[in-house]
Structures are given as structure tokens and as C-alpha cells.
Motif scaffolding. Structure first.
Motif, PDB file in Angstrom:
ATOM      1  N   ASN A 172     -49.190 -21.101  52.684  1.00  0.00           N
ATOM      2  CA  ASN A 172     -48.185 -22.155  52.812  1.00  0.00           C
ATOM      3  C   ASN A 172     -48.170 -22.725  54.229  1.00  0.00           C
ATOM      4  O   ASN A 172     -49.042 -22.405  55.039  1.00  0.00           O
ATOM      5  CB  ASN A 172     -46.802 -21.621  52.401  1.00  0.00           C
ATOM      6  N   LYS A 173     -47.161 -23.539  54.515  1.00  0.00           N
ATOM      7  CA  LYS A 173     -47.051 -24.191  55.828  1.00  0.00           C
ATOM      8  C   LYS A 173     -46.985 -23.188  56.968  1.00  0.00           C
ATOM      9  O   LYS A 173     -47.603 -23.369  58.010  1.00  0.00           O
ATOM     10  CB  LYS A 173     -45.799 -25.073  55.858  1.00  0.00           C
ATOM     11  N   ASN A 174     -46.202 -22.124  56.769  1.00  0.00           N
ATOM     12  CA  ASN A 174     -46.034 -21.120  57.832  1.00  0.00           C
ATOM     13  C   ASN A 174     -47.344 -20.413  58.160  1.00  0.00           C
ATOM     14  O   ASN A 174     -47.649 -20.151  59.321  1.00  0.00           O
ATOM     15  CB  ASN A 174     -44.977 -20.091  57.434  1.00  0.00           C
ATOM     16  N   ILE A 175     -48.122 -20.118  57.135  1.00  0.00           N
ATOM     17  CA  ILE A 175     -49.427 -19.474  57.346  1.00  0.00           C
ATOM     18  C   ILE A 175     -50.354 -20.426  58.098  1.00  0.00           C
ATOM     19  O   ILE A 175     -51.095 -20.015  58.987  1.00  0.00           O
ATOM     20  CB  ILE A 175     -50.066 -19.049  56.005  1.00  0.00           C
ATOM     21  N   ALA A 176     -50.295 -21.712  57.772  1.00  0.00           N
ATOM     22  CA  ALA A 176     -51.127 -22.713  58.470  1.00  0.00           C
ATOM     23  C   ALA A 176     -50.761 -22.769  59.951  1.00  0.00           C
ATOM     24  O   ALA A 176     -51.648 -22.783  60.818  1.00  0.00           O
ATOM     25  CB  ALA A 176     -50.950 -24.084  57.825  1.00  0.00           C
ATOM     26  N   GLN A 177     -49.470 -22.792  60.245  1.00  0.00           N
ATOM     27  CA  GLN A 177     -49.035 -22.830  61.647  1.00  0.00           C
ATOM     28  C   GLN A 177     -49.471 -21.571  62.400  1.00  0.00           C
ATOM     29  O   GLN A 177     -49.902 -21.644  63.548  1.00  0.00           O
ATOM     30  CB  GLN A 177     -47.518 -23.021  61.720  1.00  0.00           C
ATOM     31  N   ARG A 178     -49.384 -20.430  61.717  1.00  0.00           N
ATOM     32  CA  ARG A 178     -49.837 -19.175  62.324  1.00  0.00           C
ATOM     33  C   ARG A 178     -51.332 -19.235  62.603  1.00  0.00           C
ATOM     34  O   ARG A 178     -51.792 -18.854  63.690  1.00  0.00           O
ATOM     35  CB  ARG A 178     -49.521 -18.011  61.390  1.00  0.00           C
ATOM     36  N   ASP A 179     -52.132 -19.734  61.634  1.00  0.00           N
ATOM     37  CA  ASP A 179     -53.581 -19.825  61.826  1.00  0.00           C
ATOM     38  C   ASP A 179     -53.943 -20.771  62.971  1.00  0.00           C
ATOM     39  O   ASP A 179     -54.879 -20.500  63.729  1.00  0.00           O
ATOM     40  CB  ASP A 179     -54.265 -20.282  60.532  1.00  0.00           C
ATOM     41  N   LYS A 220     -55.824 -20.028  66.605  1.00  0.00           N
ATOM     42  CA  LYS A 220     -57.063 -20.805  66.738  1.00  0.00           C
ATOM     43  C   LYS A 220     -58.055 -20.460  65.625  1.00  0.00           C
ATOM     44  O   LYS A 220     -59.260 -20.375  65.848  1.00  0.00           O
ATOM     45  CB  LYS A 220     -57.686 -20.621  68.122  1.00  0.00           C
ATOM     46  N   GLU A 221     -57.493 -20.295  64.407  1.00  0.00           N
ATOM     47  CA  GLU A 221     -58.307 -20.013  63.229  1.00  0.00           C
ATOM     48  C   GLU A 221     -57.893 -20.894  62.041  1.00  0.00           C
ATOM     49  O   GLU A 221     -57.706 -20.405  60.925  1.00  0.00           O
ATOM     50  CB  GLU A 221     -58.152 -18.541  62.822  1.00  0.00           C
ATOM     51  N   PRO A 222     -57.748 -22.219  62.263  1.00  0.00           N
ATOM     52  CA  PRO A 222     -57.343 -23.067  61.133  1.00  0.00           C
ATOM     53  C   PRO A 222     -58.459 -23.168  60.092  1.00  0.00           C
ATOM     54  O   PRO A 222     -59.645 -23.079  60.430  1.00  0.00           O
ATOM     55  CB  PRO A 222     -57.063 -24.427  61.783  1.00  0.00           C
ATOM     56  N   ARG A 223     -58.052 -23.338  58.847  1.00  0.00           N
ATOM     57  CA  ARG A 223     -59.006 -23.454  57.743  1.00  0.00           C
ATOM     58  C   ARG A 223     -58.689 -24.714  56.943  1.00  0.00           C
ATOM     59  O   ARG A 223     -57.562 -25.190  56.935  1.00  0.00           O
ATOM     60  CB  ARG A 223     -58.892 -22.240  56.817  1.00  0.00           C
ATOM     61  N   TYR A 253     -50.524 -25.982  52.887  1.00  0.00           N
ATOM     62  CA  TYR A 253     -51.287 -25.423  54.002  1.00  0.00           C
ATOM     63  C   TYR A 253     -52.175 -26.496  54.623  1.00  0.00           C
ATOM     64  O   TYR A 253     -52.142 -26.733  55.830  1.00  0.00           O
ATOM     65  CB  TYR A 253     -52.137 -24.244  53.509  1.00  0.00           C
ATOM     66  N   ASN A 254     -52.969 -27.161  53.785  1.00  0.00           N
ATOM     67  CA  ASN A 254     -53.918 -28.159  54.290  1.00  0.00           C
ATOM     68  C   ASN A 254     -53.225 -29.321  54.995  1.00  0.00           C
ATOM     69  O   ASN A 254     -53.748 -29.833  55.984  1.00  0.00           O
ATOM     70  CB  ASN A 254     -54.806 -28.680  53.154  1.00  0.00           C
ATOM     71  N   TYR A 299     -52.636 -31.369  62.391  1.00  0.00           N
ATOM     72  CA  TYR A 299     -53.173 -30.754  63.610  1.00  0.00           C
ATOM     73  C   TYR A 299     -54.474 -31.438  64.016  1.00  0.00           C
ATOM     74  O   TYR A 299     -54.663 -31.807  65.183  1.00  0.00           O
ATOM     75  CB  TYR A 299     -53.387 -29.253  63.365  1.00  0.00           C
ATOM     76  N   LEU A 300     -55.393 -31.629  63.046  1.00  0.00           N
ATOM     77  CA  LEU A 300     -56.668 -32.277  63.357  1.00  0.00           C
ATOM     78  C   LEU A 300     -56.463 -33.731  63.782  1.00  0.00           C
ATOM     79  O   LEU A 300     -57.151 -34.217  64.688  1.00  0.00           O
ATOM     80  CB  LEU A 300     -57.612 -32.194  62.151  1.00  0.00           C
ATOM     81  N   ASP A 301     -55.512 -34.439  63.140  1.00  0.00           N
ATOM     82  CA  ASP A 301     -55.200 -35.820  63.534  1.00  0.00           C
ATOM     83  C   ASP A 301     -54.725 -35.875  64.982  1.00  0.00           C
ATOM     84  O   ASP A 301     -55.138 -36.748  65.748  1.00  0.00           O
ATOM     85  CB  ASP A 301     -54.106 -36.413  62.627  1.00  0.00           C
ATOM     86  N   SER A 302     -53.859 -34.942  65.356  1.00  0.00           N
ATOM     87  CA  SER A 302     -53.310 -34.973  66.721  1.00  0.00           C
ATOM     88  C   SER A 302     -54.362 -34.592  67.757  1.00  0.00           C
ATOM     89  O   SER A 302     -54.347 -35.086  68.880  1.00  0.00           O
ATOM     90  CB  SER A 302     -52.095 -34.036  66.841  1.00  0.00           C
TER      91      SER A 302
END
Length: 195
Positions: free
Chosen positions: A112-119, A123-126, A168-169, A175-178
Motif C-alpha cells: 500500500n501507500k505506507n509500504i511505498a513511502q517506506r521503500d 532507497k528501494e522503490p519498486r 503503491y505504484n 516520487y519519480l515525477d518529482s
């Protein structure tokens, strides 16, 4: 006089049996919705079972189900789905079929969103993909991963709820846009959920 009573009883017998047969023709119908974060979506392909009779119905693409040929009385319903804990409820049919029943499940999102922010912080985004039995790898996939410091992750044929993956995505997309502007979007795999 006795002959008339017996004749009347024999004549009425089939009507009484027919009326009793109609007594078992009750139904329970309604909709199962799924809460994922702040979104409410239909719970597709959930199983709705009547525990005391063993009857089963599957929700359609709108989350709608119908259980038929039920008797008057109390029924134990259970709703089962891949992305939420079981829902148990008890209903009593007293005089008429139950229609418009609304059941609500809360998604058990392991992604979910929280897991994405944690990743992202680690520095391990997927970028998550719902593939099939055989994963697909593109020729320039590794160049993209290295250039934008992100990894593709394919769940294969056993994936969490698609809405959970999309949440999540969406965080990773922002993040990638910013960090890189919108140019990464032209190079990303088109099978990433939510693209």
C-alpha cells in the motif's frame, strides 16, 4: 358425510404440497464492496456462502450476488475473498426475500501507500507488475532500472489486490515525477499497474 371430508382432503392435498414447495423459494441478494484506503470498489469474485445449507454464490464484476432457494428462518452467511478477511453475518428470512443487502469488507493490503513511502525512504522503490505464470523481461529493462534507481517487481500469477498495488505504484510515480520530471514515463514498461 365422512366420504365428503376424505374427498375434500384428497382434492386439497396437491395444493398444500405446492404451497409448501413455494415456501422454500426465498432468496438473499445484495452487493459486497471492498474498502481499500479511501477507495470503495466492488469485491469481484468473492464467495458468499450460506453455512447452514452449503449454498454458494460468486459476486460479479459489480460485487453483486444472489443466493436462491432458501427456507424461512435464520441463515449464517460468510463472505470469502482473496484480499480481505472473512465476513460472517447472520440473517433471518421471516416473510419475504432479502434484497439490497450491503456488505462491506476492508482490504488486507500487504502492499500500500505506507509500504511505498517506506521503500522510497530506504532507497528501494519498486514498480509493481501483475504478470502471469511466466515473467516477462524486456531487453532495456535493466537500463531503465539503473537510470531511474527503481526496480521492477513482478508478482507473477499470485498477486495482492490490484487496487492495493495501484496505491503503491501511485506513490512511486509521484516520487519519480518529482525527482526526474515526466521523461521516465515515456521509457517505463506499459504493464506497470496504474500506468
Amino acid at each position: 358425510m365422512k366420504k365428503i371430508k376424505i374427498l375434500l382432503l384428497i382434492t386439497m392435498g396437491p395444493f398444500i404440497a405446492f404451497a409448501q414447495g413455494q415456501g422454500g423459494s426465498y432468496s438473499i441478494s445484495g452487493r459486497v464492496n471492498l474498502i481499500i484506503g479511501l477507495d470503495m470498489v466492488p469485491a469481484q469474485e468473492a464467495l458468499v456462502t450460506v453455512k447452514n445449507s452449503g449454498q454458494v454464490a460468486t459476486t460479479d464484476s459489480l460485487g453483486i450476488f444472489m443466493l436462491e432457494n432458501l427456507q424461512l428462518g435464520k441463515h449464517q452467511l460468510q463472505v470469502l475473498g482473496a484480499s480481505f478477511p472473512a465476513i460472517d453475518t447472520s440473517l433471518t428470512i421471516t416473510e419475504a426475500s432479502i434484497t439490497g443487502l450491503s456488505l462491506l469488507a476492508v482490504a488486507d493490503c500487504s502492499i500500500n501507500k505506507n509500504i511505498a513511502q517506506r521503500d522510497i525512504k530506504k532507497k528501494e522503490p519498486r514498480l509493481l507488475i501483475m504478470g502471469g505464470i511466466a515473467p516477462v523481461v524486456y531487453v532495456h529493462q535493466e537500463k531503465f532500472e539503473k537510470k531511474y534507481d527503481v526496480k521492477y517487481y513482478d508478482f507473477g500469477c499470485v498477486a495482492p489486490n490490484e487496487k492495493c498495488i495501484e496505491q503503491y505504484n501511485q506513490v512511486v510515480f509521484k516520487y519519480l515525477d518529482s525527482k526526474y520530471g515526466k521523461k521516465w514515463r515515456k521509457e517505463v514498461r506499459k504493464d506497470v499497474v496504474g500506468m
